[in-house]
Design a protein around this motif. Structure first.
Motif, PDB file in Angstrom:
ATOM      1  N   LEU A  28      -4.056 -26.988   5.519  1.00 42.31           N
ATOM      2  CA  LEU A  28      -3.696 -25.575   5.594  1.00 42.31           C
ATOM      3  C   LEU A  28      -3.544 -25.195   7.059  1.00 42.31           C
ATOM      4  CD1 LEU A  28      -5.057 -22.608   3.576  1.00 42.31           C
ATOM      5  CD2 LEU A  28      -5.179 -22.511   6.064  1.00 42.31           C
ATOM      6  N   VAL A  29      -2.430 -24.563   7.405  1.00 41.66           N
ATOM      7  CA  VAL A  29      -2.155 -24.150   8.782  1.00 41.66           C
ATOM      8  C   VAL A  29      -2.175 -22.627   8.853  1.00 41.66           C
ATOM      9  CG1 VAL A  29      -0.511 -24.203  10.693  1.00 41.66           C
ATOM     10  CG2 VAL A  29      -0.769 -26.213   9.213  1.00 41.66           C
ATOM     11  N   GLU A  30      -3.024 -22.083   9.709  1.00 41.43           N
ATOM     12  CA  GLU A  30      -3.155 -20.631   9.895  1.00 41.43           C
ATOM     13  C   GLU A  30      -2.983 -20.303  11.374  1.00 41.43           C
ATOM     14  OE1 GLU A  30      -3.573 -16.862  10.330  1.00 41.43           O
ATOM     15  OE2 GLU A  30      -3.376 -17.688   8.304  1.00 41.43           O
ATOM     16  N   ARG A  31      -2.108 -19.344  11.683  1.00 40.65           N
ATOM     17  CA  ARG A  31      -1.797 -19.068  13.092  1.00 40.65           C
ATOM     18  C   ARG A  31      -2.921 -18.331  13.821  1.00 40.65           C
ATOM     19  NH1 ARG A  31       0.159 -13.919  14.175  1.00 40.65           N
ATOM     20  NH2 ARG A  31       0.475 -12.602  12.365  1.00 40.65           N
ATOM     21  N   LYS A  32      -3.806 -17.646  13.087  1.00 41.58           N
ATOM     22  CA  LYS A  32      -4.936 -16.972  13.722  1.00 41.58           C
ATOM     23  C   LYS A  32      -6.196 -17.817  13.550  1.00 41.58           C
ATOM     24  CE  LYS A  32      -3.240 -12.228  13.166  1.00 41.58           C
ATOM     25  NZ  LYS A  32      -3.593 -10.865  12.670  1.00 41.58           N
ATOM     26  N   ARG A  33      -7.314 -17.289  14.056  1.00 41.88           N
ATOM     27  CA  ARG A  33      -8.607 -17.958  13.894  1.00 41.88           C
ATOM     28  C   ARG A  33      -9.548 -17.031  13.124  1.00 41.88           C
ATOM     29  NH1 ARG A  33      -9.127 -22.609  16.639  1.00 41.88           N
ATOM     30  NH2 ARG A  33      -7.538 -23.083  18.210  1.00 41.88           N
ATOM     31  N   TYR A  34     -10.203 -17.596  12.137  1.00 38.19           N
ATOM     32  CA  TYR A  34     -11.133 -16.805  11.313  1.00 38.19           C
ATOM     33  C   TYR A  34     -12.391 -16.478  12.111  1.00 38.19           C
ATOM     34  CZ  TYR A  34      -8.246 -18.709   7.528  1.00 38.19           C
ATOM     35  OH  TYR A  34      -7.194 -19.068   6.715  1.00 38.19           O
ATOM     36  N   PRO A  35     -13.001 -15.322  11.823  1.00 35.77           N
ATOM     37  CA  PRO A  35     -12.544 -14.260  10.921  1.00 35.77           C
ATOM     38  C   PRO A  35     -11.623 -13.291  11.647  1.00 35.77           C
ATOM     39  CG  PRO A  35     -14.737 -13.742  11.707  1.00 35.77           C
ATOM     40  CD  PRO A  35     -14.365 -15.065  12.333  1.00 35.77           C
ATOM     41  N   PHE A  36     -10.745 -12.620  10.908  1.00 30.55           N
ATOM     42  CA  PHE A  36      -9.873 -11.612  11.508  1.00 30.55           C
ATOM     43  C   PHE A  36      -9.515 -10.573  10.445  1.00 30.55           C
ATOM     44  CE2 PHE A  36      -7.292 -15.258  10.206  1.00 30.55           C
ATOM     45  CZ  PHE A  36      -6.319 -14.681   9.400  1.00 30.55           C
ATOM     46  N   HIS A  37      -9.136  -9.382  10.927  1.00 30.59           N
ATOM     47  CA  HIS A  37      -8.778  -8.281  10.036  1.00 30.59           C
ATOM     48  C   HIS A  37      -7.308  -8.372   9.645  1.00 30.59           C
ATOM     49  CE1 HIS A  37     -12.557  -6.077  10.459  1.00 30.59           C
ATOM     50  NE2 HIS A  37     -12.506  -6.311  11.757  1.00 30.59           N
ATOM     51  N   LYS A  38      -6.988  -7.808   8.483  1.00 28.27           N
ATOM     52  CA  LYS A  38      -5.616  -7.697   8.010  1.00 28.27           C
ATOM     53  C   LYS A  38      -5.391  -6.305   7.444  1.00 28.27           C
ATOM     54  CE  LYS A  38      -4.380 -12.440   6.724  1.00 28.27           C
ATOM     55  NZ  LYS A  38      -3.843 -13.292   5.636  1.00 28.27           N
ATOM     56  N   VAL A  39      -4.153  -5.829   7.555  1.00 24.32           N
ATOM     57  CA  VAL A  39      -3.807  -4.576   6.890  1.00 24.32           C
ATOM     58  C   VAL A  39      -3.746  -4.851   5.392  1.00 24.32           C
ATOM     59  CG1 VAL A  39      -2.059  -2.784   6.609  1.00 24.32           C
ATOM     60  CG2 VAL A  39      -2.550  -3.697   8.882  1.00 24.32           C
ATOM     61  N   CYS A  40      -4.674  -4.251   4.668  1.00 26.29           N
ATOM     62  CA  CYS A  40      -4.830  -4.562   3.244  1.00 26.29           C
ATOM     63  C   CYS A  40      -5.740  -3.514   2.635  1.00 26.29           C
ATOM     64  CB  CYS A  40      -5.454  -5.957   3.095  1.00 26.29           C
ATOM     65  SG  CYS A  40      -5.754  -6.476   1.396  1.00 26.29           S
ATOM     66  N   GLY A  41      -5.474  -3.147   1.377  1.00 26.47           N
ATOM     67  CA  GLY A  41      -6.307  -2.153   0.707  1.00 26.47           C
ATOM     68  C   GLY A  41      -7.687  -2.652   0.320  1.00 26.47           C
ATOM     69  N   GLU A  42      -7.877  -3.980   0.238  1.00 26.86           N
ATOM     70  CA  GLU A  42      -9.197  -4.606   0.050  1.00 26.86           C
ATOM     71  C   GLU A  42      -9.868  -4.230  -1.269  1.00 26.86           C
ATOM     72  OE1 GLU A  42     -10.064  -5.631   4.698  1.00 26.86           O
ATOM     73  OE2 GLU A  42     -11.080  -3.853   3.895  1.00 26.86           O
ATOM     74  N   TYR A  43      -9.033  -4.021  -2.278  1.00 27.79           N
ATOM     75  CA  TYR A  43      -9.492  -3.847  -3.660  1.00 27.79           C
ATOM     76  C   TYR A  43      -8.962  -5.019  -4.469  1.00 27.79           C
ATOM     77  CZ  TYR A  43      -9.095  -2.393  -8.554  1.00 27.79           C
ATOM     78  OH  TYR A  43      -9.135  -2.354  -9.929  1.00 27.79           O
ATOM     79  N   VAL A  44      -9.818  -5.634  -5.295  1.00 36.13           N
ATOM     80  CA  VAL A  44      -9.430  -6.795  -6.090  1.00 36.13           C
ATOM     81  C   VAL A  44      -9.777  -6.539  -7.557  1.00 36.13           C
ATOM     82  CG1 VAL A  44      -9.464  -9.310  -6.201  1.00 36.13           C
ATOM     83  CG2 VAL A  44     -10.254  -8.167  -4.122  1.00 36.13           C
ATOM     84  N   SER A  45      -8.808  -6.689  -8.431  1.00 36.66           N
ATOM     85  CA  SER A  45      -9.064  -6.539  -9.856  1.00 36.66           C
ATOM     86  C   SER A  45     -10.000  -7.636 -10.359  1.00 36.66           C
ATOM     87  CB  SER A  45      -7.733  -6.604 -10.616  1.00 36.66           C
ATOM     88  OG  SER A  45      -7.940  -6.816 -11.981  1.00 36.66           O
ATOM     89  N   GLN A  46     -10.813  -7.293 -11.340  1.00 31.16           N
ATOM     90  CA  GLN A  46     -11.744  -8.258 -11.923  1.00 31.16           C
ATOM     91  C   GLN A  46     -11.037  -9.417 -12.620  1.00 31.16           C
ATOM     92  OE1 GLN A  46     -14.956  -8.542 -11.767  1.00 31.16           O
ATOM     93  NE2 GLN A  46     -15.687  -6.597 -10.976  1.00 31.16           N
ATOM     94  N   GLU A  47      -9.735  -9.315 -12.810  1.00 27.69           N
ATOM     95  CA  GLU A  47      -9.003 -10.401 -13.479  1.00 27.69           C
ATOM     96  C   GLU A  47      -9.174 -11.742 -12.768  1.00 27.69           C
ATOM     97  OE1 GLU A  47      -4.410 -10.097 -12.375  1.00 27.69           O
ATOM     98  OE2 GLU A  47      -5.381  -8.127 -12.324  1.00 27.69           O
ATOM     99  N   VAL A  48      -9.495 -11.726 -11.462  1.00 28.40           N
ATOM    100  CA  VAL A  48      -9.555 -12.971 -10.690  1.00 28.40           C
ATOM    101  C   VAL A  48     -10.911 -13.661 -10.778  1.00 28.40           C
ATOM    102  CG1 VAL A  48      -7.927 -11.951  -9.038  1.00 28.40           C
ATOM    103  CG2 VAL A  48     -10.369 -11.956  -8.495  1.00 28.40           C
ATOM    104  N   VAL A  49     -11.927 -12.987 -11.276  1.00 25.16           N
ATOM    105  CA  VAL A  49     -13.294 -13.509 -11.186  1.00 25.16           C
ATOM    106  C   VAL A  49     -13.470 -14.854 -11.898  1.00 25.16           C
ATOM    107  CG1 VAL A  49     -15.711 -13.045 -11.783  1.00 25.16           C
ATOM    108  CG2 VAL A  49     -14.311 -11.262 -10.705  1.00 25.16           C
ATOM    109  N   PRO A  50     -12.953 -15.041 -13.130  1.00 23.04           N
ATOM    110  CA  PRO A  50     -13.124 -16.363 -13.747  1.00 23.04           C
ATOM    111  C   PRO A  50     -12.527 -17.494 -12.905  1.00 23.04           C
ATOM    112  CG  PRO A  50     -12.427 -14.750 -15.383  1.00 23.04           C
ATOM    113  CD  PRO A  50     -12.309 -14.087 -14.056  1.00 23.04           C
TER     114      PRO A  50
END
Length: 372
Positions: A28-50
């Motif tokens: 995996l290639v990522e141009r930044k270094r973790y951790p970093f912020h992103k413009v994002c609403g930061e809400y995740v539906s429970q559909e992903v939990v399983p």
């Protein structure tokens, strides 16, 4: 290597964990270094939990907020409230992406941080890809996943139509602290030429993220001026912005956000997450779509890497699955976006929906998926 993943957001990280769990050699290639912020609403539906549980990447250790209620306001202050049947959780990208990246590295994914892929070419004779990094290195992979987000120079190289057109939209994000604010609530607030989302994340923090236009910003000179003169005309936004503590001095800002339709395969690269299609922030759930897209891509990639299907069948199957899962969500998102951001129309729509709870539930359901 078996799979090269370009972009270390949610789609890329989940796909890397999934494919590594299946036994493949993944970089995996990522141009930044973790951790970093992103413009994002930061809400995740429970559909992903399983799915996260199957990946051994449960979000519970991160202390996410549990979100069960929705509010939507018009610029004049009219308020619509509804329960979220499936619900969701709030977690910052700063924490979640870093967590997933550390899990991926610990499980044998080669995570290359601070590196940029400049070109990707497909070698027909060898049926493989060659990716060139900015430092001159060339990587070879049987399959490439593009999970690099909303907009990147690779879109130019791939000659994607949306990249040739200017987009009027920009996004702004803060983390705030506002004691006493309900932590089970996500609220969406409309203003002239834009809308904002506000919800709890880990610890006692809140994510405040809004979409507007460059024209709106230019008319008021600065982000502070825009917020004072436009956002604060909505009384709910005024209460938030005048009472909350900003947790870092400058907001995260991203320009040229395009909601135009995109393809999910380009020059034999499988695209997922925002690289394949972006849902409007008013409908939320882009984080869940990124994770679900990773699930689809990894499943089809597995069949290809095992030799059960050839590349053309892989691309056709992935395109069909992607459209079946997300096509309607994106169309509903674009429709809903046209109903909001205009003060008079927003007031009228929200006023009407307050007396039609079944329609509100139907709209929410169409922008969320089922657990997978």
């Amino acid at each position: 290597m078996d799979v090269l993943i370009i972009g270390g957001g949610l789609a890329g990280l989940a796909a890397s964990l999934d494919l590594r769990q299946r036994g493949y050699r993944v970089m995996l290639v990522e141009r930044k270094r973790y951790p970093f912020h992103k413009v994002c609403g930061e809400y995740v539906s429970q559909e992903v939990v399983p799915y996260l549980h199957r990946l051994g990447a449960s979000p519970e250790p991160l202390g996410p907020a549990t979100i069960t209620r929705l509010q939507v306001s018009a610029p004049g202050g009219a308020l619509l409230s509804a329960p979220l049947a499936l619900g969701g959780f709030g977690i910052s990208r700063y924490r979640l992406d870093h967590y997933l990246a550390e899990l991926a590295q610990a499980r044998g994914v080669a995570v290359e941080q601070g590196a940029t892929v400049t070109t990707v070419t497909y070698d027909l004779a060898a049926d493989q890809h060659h990716a060139t990094l900015a430092d001159g290195r060339v990587l070879t992979a049987r399959l490439v996943l593009g999970t690099y987000g909303k907009r990147a120079n690779l879109d130019r190289q791939l000659q994607r139509p949306f990249f040739q057109q200017r987009s009027p939209y920009l996004g702004v994000k803060y983390h705030l602290r506002l004691p006493g604010h309900p932590r089970d609530l996500i609220s969406l607030h409309n203003f002239a030429d834009g809308y904002a989302g506000f919800s709890a994340i880990e610890e006692d923090k809140l994510c405040f993220c809004y979409l507007t236009t460059r024209r709106n910003l230019k008319a008021h000179g600065t982000i502070a001026g825009l917020e004072a003169q436009v956002l604060m005309r909505n009384p709910h936004l005024r209460a938030i912005l005048t009472s909350a503590e900003q947790l870092y001095p400058q907001p995260e800002v991203i320009n040229e956000i395009s909601f135009a339709p995109k393809s999910c395969v380009e020059d034999h690269v499988l695209l997922c997450g925002d690289a394949a299609g972006l849902i409007t922030p008013l409908c939320g759930n882009g984080m869940a779509m990124a994770l679900h897209g990773a699930y689809l891509a990894a499943g089809h990639a597995h069949r290809f890497l095992q030799g059960h299907i050839h590349r053309a069948a892989l691309e056709a199957a992935y395109t069909h699955s992607w459209q079946q899962q997300f096509g309607a969500r994106l169309r509903v998102g674009r429709l809903v976006q046209r109903l909001f951001g205009q003060p008079r129309l927003s007031d009228w729509v929200i006023g009407g929906l307050r007396h039609w709870p079944g329609a509100v539930q139907a709209l929410v359901a169409r922008t969320h998926g089922q657990p997978f």
